[in-house]
Write an enzyme that holds these catalytic residues in place. Structure first.
Site, PDB file in Angstrom:
ATOM      1  CG  LEU A  14      -2.172  -1.263   1.103  1.00  0.00           C
ATOM      2  CD1 LEU A  14      -2.933  -1.098   2.606  1.00  0.00           C
ATOM      3  CD2 LEU A  14      -3.103  -0.718  -0.138  1.00  0.00           C
ATOM      4  CG  ASN A  69      -7.854  -2.216   0.375  1.00  0.00           C
ATOM      5  OD1 ASN A  69      -8.311  -3.579   0.636  1.00  0.00           O
ATOM      6  ND2 ASN A  69      -6.753  -2.021  -0.075  1.00  0.00           N
ATOM      7  CB  CYS A  71      -4.680  -4.577   1.550  1.00  0.00           C
ATOM      8  SG  CYS A  71      -3.055  -4.770   1.072  1.00  0.00           S
ATOM      9  CB  THR A 110      -4.726 -10.317  -4.540  1.00  0.00           C
ATOM     10  OG1 THR A 110      -4.454  -9.749  -3.240  1.00  0.00           O
ATOM     11  CG2 THR A 110      -4.141  -9.299  -5.500  1.00  0.00           C
TER      12      THR A 110
END
Lengths: 306, 269
Positions: free
Chosen positions: A76, A130, A133, A196
């Site tokens: 990040l 988000n 992550c 992901t």
């Protein structure tokens, strides 16, 4: 020549001129793509995840290629919300496309602080939260794996912004549906999925992990079937509009997500492989619709029988 | 100017132990290229592998005519993984997508009026130097190539430099050709003899670059280092190829857009 096809889509309060967005972390702050494409072509773009303060990111190596995909552990890295609002956003306002700020924090207070600042910034069409992550020690995925924490952080951010709120979900859970429901209960307008997948690669000669952080996040075409599966699951659990993400690099990939229930898509890793990938996806969607004689994009979205 | 284009393979020749020279037809890119810059090149006409490979310009041209300018460029590559293995199968007529020129190359003119630029190459790190030497010669700047490799089989392209009027100093780890040892030994001698008259441009594996940077720092000689890294995008968006910045506030520089060539004092590695 026929009239330009109307590809506009509505995602709750967020209206897009077409369903092609770019995924956070794969499109910089937009400006990096100016040499390659007219940003006005896109339905919108999601900028690199922003935090209250700048972050340097993780040590190298941060990426590793895998079959039909790649692992990353960027951590990040970003310029911070203040610099984004002062230096980046004013230049981007001229574009007639949806600029979406991706936000994250390590605590609920940080999520609220960055969202409050973003809300005050002129020219943003929506916020993407988000909570998924995989590459930071704290925050992010901690919120995204627990329904109660998801509900709490989404509700807290909901209270400080009137912008359309998109929540980006992690696939790294046993069942994604309670997380989708929790985000909806917290006040999310839109769900984007997926971030992901946890992954890992090892150098068999040195017997060391390929990434400095040992584990990373897998993206690219390798994850597309799993992402479509999760879109199908989430569609069964909520009525919120869905933005599909995962290995999209062609119009046909995008159409597949849309039939599964996505109202729009984000192109991610494809942007690294070809900086024009997002525009190609858009053009190929148009070609597909024309060839199939489909007049309305809406007729395609969620057309898979439940 | 940056070009995203299809390039056509014109030749793909083996030069040494798993070392190949690929000639690509791409007039736009060839004319815009500068020494030390690179392209992101699709490794195979098929969709796999997913990511393009960063490859530096080895040679440009030859020109069709002075009026048209160069139409081709060459890439020197060594088989290191699945992508470069697939590249060995490329044949004339194949087309590949390619993005470039990218990055910040070597200075075309050295700073501080040194009399000579010392090019230090380790293994496949030779790649940018034929182009660089040609440009230096064109600018009337003296240069010397120090070229180290594991063994004689990995030494390629020496004649290119001889044709440009140079006499490369060869070093191999096994002593099979030239001096036995590492390229930093002749470099240290040159620094010792002429510290005020030289500037160093280096490209090679990280341990070599660290050693070169140390020799230059201790000798007070300016150096430029060309770094290599796993590089998914090549144009500054994936943030995958960071190198630690040598500055009080810390952080990372991007090898693809801040580099790949850095002044020795810019980075900590």
């Amino acid at each position: 020549m026929s009239a330009p096809m109307n590809l506009a889509v509505k995602l709750g309060p967020l209206h897009l001129k077409n369903p092609v967005l770019t995924a956070s972390g794969t499109f910089g702050y937009g400006e990096e793509f100016e040499p390659f494409l007219d940003l006005n072509r896109l339905g919108g773009f999601v900028v690199k995840g922003l935090s209250c303060r700048p972050r340097p990111g993780n040590r190298s190596p941060r990426t590793w290629e895998t079959p039909a995909g790649m692992l990353n552990s960027i951590g990040l890295e970003n310029c911070g919300i203040d610099r984004f609002l002062e230096e980046k956003l004013p230049r981007l306002r001229k574009y007639r496309t949806a600029i979406i700020a991706n936000l994250f924090g390590e605590t609920i207070e940080e999520y609220c602080e960055v969202a409050r600042k973003a809300d005050a910034g002129e020219g943003l069409a929506a916020l993407e939260l988000n909570i998924s992550c995989p590459n930071t020690a704290r925050g992010g995925i901690d919120f995204g794996c627990d329904p109660e924490a998801t509900r709490e952080v989404v509700r807290a951010v909901r209270d400080v912004t009137s912008l359309p709120l998109m929540v980006k979900l992690t696939p790294n859970v046993t069942d994604i549906r309670p997380l989708a429901e929790a985000a909806q209960q917290g006040g999310a307008d839109i769900l984007s999925l997926v971030n992901t997948f946890f992954g890992m690669a090892i150098d068999i000669r040195s017997r060391r992990p390929r990434l400095s952080t040992r584990h990373g996040g897998l993206s690219g075409p390798a994850i597309k079937p799993m992402a479509i599966y999760l879109v199908d699951r989430v569609r069964a659990a909520t009525d919120l509009p869905i933005v599909g993400i995962g290995g999209i690099r062609s119009g046909e990939d995008a159409v597949e997500f849309m039939i599964a229930g996505a109202s729009a898509v984000q192109v991610g890793t494809g942007n690294f492989v070809d900086p024009l990938c997002s525009v190609h996806v858009l053009e190929e969607i148009e070609t597909f619709l024309e060839k199939e004689g489909i007049q309305e994009l809406r007729g395609l979205i969620g057309s898979l029988p439940r | 100017m940056l070009f995203e284009t299809q390039v056509e393979v014109r030749a793909n020749k083996i030069l040494g132990a798993e070392i190949f020279l690929l000639t690509l037809h791409a007039p736009d890119i060839a004319r815009a290229a500068l020494p030390g810059q690179f392209v992101m090149l699709q490794a195979s006409p098929s969709p796999e592998p997913l990511l393009r490979r960063p490859m530096s310009f080895c040679q440009i041209g030859p020109s069709g005519s002075p009026a048209t300018g160069p139409e081709t460029f060459r890439i020197l590559y060594q088989v290191a993984g699945s992508g470069t293995r697939l590249m060995t199968r490329l044949v004339p007529g194949d087309t590949l997508s390619c993005l470039g020129p990218l990055g910040r190359g070597f200075p075309l003119l050295p700073g501080g009026h040194p009399r000579r630029v010392v090019l230090v190459a380790g293994g496949i790190g030779l790649a940018p130097f034929p182009f660089m030497a040609e440009r230096l010669r064109g600018s009337g700047i003296a240069w010397t190539l120090l070229y180290g490799a594991r063994s004689a089989g990995q030494i390629v392209g020496v004649d290119w430099f001889r044709q440009l009027g140079g006499d490369p100093v060869l070093v191999t780890e096994d002593g099979s050709v030239g001096e036995k040892g590492f390229v930093t030994a002749p470099l240290a001698r040159m620094v010792e003899e002429d510290r005020d008259g030289i500037e160093v441009y280096a490209c090679g594996p990280d341990p070599m670059l660290r050693a070169v940077a140390r020799v230059c720092r201790e000798g007070g000689v300016p150096c430029r280092l060309s770094l290599e890294a796993v590089m998914p995008c090549g144009f500054g968006v994936c943030l995958g190829c960071g190198v630690e910045a040598n500055r009080p506030e810390g952080g990372y520089l991007r090898i693809c857009t801040d580099g790949p060539v850095f002044a020795g004092e810019e980075i900590r590695f």
